[in-house]
Write an enzyme that holds these catalytic residues in place. Structure first.
Site, short mmCIF file in Angstrom:
data_model
loop_
_atom_site.label_atom_id
_atom_site.label_comp_id
_atom_site.label_asym_id
_atom_site.label_seq_id
_atom_site.Cartn_x
_atom_site.Cartn_y
_atom_site.Cartn_z
N ASP A 127 0.87 -1.18 0.00
CA ASP A 127 0.00 0.00 0.00
C ASP A 127 0.90 1.22 0.00
OD1 ASP A 127 -2.42 -1.40 0.08
OD2 ASP A 127 -2.43 -1.49 2.26
N ASP A 146 -6.94 -1.51 -4.42
CA ASP A 146 -7.98 -1.15 -3.45
C ASP A 146 -8.94 -0.13 -4.05
OD1 ASP A 146 -6.61 -2.75 -1.60
OD2 ASP A 146 -5.53 -1.05 -0.73
#
Length: 172
Positions: A127, A146
């Site tokens: 991330d 995401d």
């Protein structure tokens, strides 16, 4: 097996959206992973947005990140594979004229595959988008995969709101 010209569009949408977003996801993760140290951060917009290398061993928002690895690791390999199978089935059954739904499911599928690729390769998801307000309020770091999942689900929710409701089975 494509039966009609309309069916072909559904598969073209899948190919284009899925491949393009998966490539974008993997390229952005590679760029962060190869240039940043864990926790290293570069401000894009001071006090608001940064790229930060985060290794997420859990689910969205880091849920289950501290769970026992004997549970967590198989769980995060099995669940995405099941989700990918379900999304694939829904896509196969999707009516050809539902092109916006095809885009939404393609986004969700590419996001699920993108994060699964990370888990298989590294044991965690990379991330890097770090939205925050003056280092006081932080949204959990996320990535392109995401974003694809959230956008795809959002599209499906909006579409479901506008879809005609079936007539009730029992009338008074």
């Amino acid at each position: 097996m494509v039966k009609k010209k309309e069916d072909l569009w559904k598969w073209i949408i899948l190919g284009v959206v899925f491949v393009d977003t998966l490539i974008l996801d993997q390229l952005t993760k590679w760029a962060i992973h190869s240039r940043f140290k864990v926790g290293e951060s570069v401000d894009l917009i001071q006090s608001f947005l940064a790229f930060t290398d985060v290794r997420n061993r859990g689910a969205a928002f880091g849920i289950l990140q501290t769970a026992d690895p004997r549970f967590r690791e198989p769980f995060f390999l099995i669940i995405p594979v099941l989700a990918i199978g379900i999304i694939g089935y829904l896509y196969y059954r999707l009516e050809p004229e539902k092109k916006v739904s095809a885009v939404a499911l393609s986004l969700i599928l590419s996001g699920a595959v993108g994060n699964l690729v990370d888990r298989v390769r590294f044991g965690y998801v990379i991330d890097f988008v770090d939205a925050h307000w003056n280092d006081v309020y932080h949204w959990p770091a996320f990535n392109v995969a995401d974003s694809c999942i959230v956008i795809g689900v959002g599209i499906l929710l909006v579409l479901s709101y506008f879809e005609p409701k079936p007539a009730p089975l029992l009338r008074r």
